[in-house]
Scaffold this active site. Structure first.
Site, PDB file in Angstrom:
ATOM      1  N   ASN A   2       5.630   5.943   6.543  1.00 18.41           N
ATOM      2  CA  ASN A   2       6.923   6.578   6.298  1.00 18.41           C
ATOM      3  C   ASN A   2       7.909   6.071   7.343  1.00 18.41           C
ATOM      4  O   ASN A   2       7.565   5.246   8.189  1.00 18.41           O
ATOM      5  CB  ASN A   2       6.800   8.105   6.302  1.00 18.41           C
ATOM      6  N   ARG A   3       9.128   6.566   7.296  1.00 18.73           N
ATOM      7  CA  ARG A   3      10.163   6.038   8.192  1.00 18.73           C
ATOM      8  C   ARG A   3       9.820   6.220   9.666  1.00 18.73           C
ATOM      9  O   ARG A   3       9.975   5.299  10.467  1.00 18.73           O
ATOM     10  CB  ARG A   3      11.506   6.709   7.875  1.00 18.73           C
ATOM     11  N   GLU A  46       6.881   6.698  11.062  1.00 19.62           N
ATOM     12  CA  GLU A  46       5.720   5.892  11.433  1.00 19.62           C
ATOM     13  C   GLU A  46       6.118   4.434  11.639  1.00 19.62           C
ATOM     14  O   GLU A  46       5.656   3.788  12.580  1.00 19.62           O
ATOM     15  CB  GLU A  46       4.644   6.008  10.356  1.00 19.62           C
ATOM     16  N   ASP A  57      -0.834  11.240   1.200  1.00 14.79           N
ATOM     17  CA  ASP A  57      -2.101  11.061   0.489  1.00 14.79           C
ATOM     18  C   ASP A  57      -1.855  10.760  -0.980  1.00 14.79           C
ATOM     19  O   ASP A  57      -2.509   9.905  -1.583  1.00 14.79           O
ATOM     20  CB  ASP A  57      -2.963  12.329   0.594  1.00 14.79           C
TER      21      ASP A  57
END
Length: 310
Positions: free
Chosen positions: A195-196, A198, A263
């Site tokens: 994601n952003r 991360e 997930d």
């Protein structure tokens, strides 16, 4: 591009990584504690769900594909509860037990439909346990079409580079949900799905779309990835690959809870890739699945019927 239940049913995904138990304590909040300025939650209901790699595997199964789960848990009550949940989910379980391991538990206390606190219980598995898991991975690999590594930073993927090498040697696509500031262990994977936040931990901040694209593509090339799928919350998703980039807008839905959304993203992508779809062809369906699951409370799954009706 449509996909039929028959196509998905032929997709076999091997899920490896950090399985955990998600506990929820729901209750009423009527007053503030006289002991400290915190709310008093009168617990009225408890709920347990599969989390981490187990939730990713459950998402694969919910779509109508087949999932095997390779993980380790402790020889404790939480591990036994997780075993029971997995046994009733349709997942093909390869769950090892280790008395020196504490099954990871995330306990969330919910009051007035809001998460008030989360308590985590965990430790890291010993190296001999991980060696046994790697041997089992080599045994299971040939019977699967795609491999999904679910990394929650709990230590079960310490031997990841070797497993990636084995999978790629057998021409199996490798998908990884990454964690942490160092992505070098993911080198050689097919797709990673940060994601952003991360991604920002790894490449730093960006000022505009051009700079983001340059940093994402540099990371992809440096790690020898086929693609990088960036999930961007309200901004949708962007896939970076050798042909450039492609974006899809977020599905217009009320966001209720993002727990476990990652997930669902990687599980949907793995199920479609296992069925023979490219990452680009699968991306719109992955985006739809993400839009559905954030409208649900806690760790949840998306069914084939929900996806097709979205």
């Amino acid at each position: 591009m449509e996909i039929t239940p028959a196509q998905l049913s032929r997709s076999r995904v091997l899920v490896v990584g950090d399985a955990m138990l998600d506990r929820y304590w729901h209750g009423a909040v009527d007053r503030i504690s006289p002991e400290a300025p915190v709310p008093v939650v009168r617990v009225t209901r408890e709920d347990v769900r599969m989390g981490g790699a187990a939730n990713a595997a459950a998402n694969v199964v919910a779509l109508g594909a087949r999932a095997s789960l390779l993980t380790r848990v402790g020889d404790d009550d939480a591990g036994r509860t997780l075993d029971r949940l997995i046994a009733h989910s349709g997942i093909q379980a390869h769950v090892g037990r280790d008395p020196g391991l504490t099954t990871t538990v995330k306990l969330r206390v919910i009051g007035r439909q809001q998460q008030l606190i989360r308590l985590d219980f965990e430790n890291h598995p010993p190296q001999d346990v991980l060696a046994a898991q790697t041997a089992k991975f080599e045994q299971l690999l040939p019977a699967h079409d795609a491999v999904l590594f679910s990394d929650y930073g709990k230590g079960s993927l310490a031997h990841l580079p070797g497993m990636i090498g084995q999978a790629r040697a057998m021409r199996r696509p490798v998908l990884i949900d990454p964690k942490g500031p160092d992505y070098t262990p993911y080198a050689g994977a097919t797709v990673i799905t940060p994601n952003r936040e991360e991604l920002r931990q790894v490449v730093g901040t960006w000022r505009n779309e051009d700079e983001l694209s340059a940093k994402a593509q540099a990371l992809r090339a440096g790690l020898q990835l086929s693609a990088l799928l960036l999930t961007r919350s309200e901004e949708g998703m962007t896939l970076y690959d050798a042909d450039g980039e492609i974006s899809v807008a977020a599905e217009s839905r009320e966001v209720y809870d993002v727990t476990g959304a990652g997930d669902t993203v990687i599980a949907t992508l793995a199920a479609f890739i296992g069925a023979g779809f490219s990452a680009r062809a699968a991306m719109p369906w992955v985006n739809k699945a993400a839009g559905i699951v954030v409208g649900k409370f806690g760790t949840a799954t998306v069914s084939y019927e929900e996806l097709m009706g979205a």
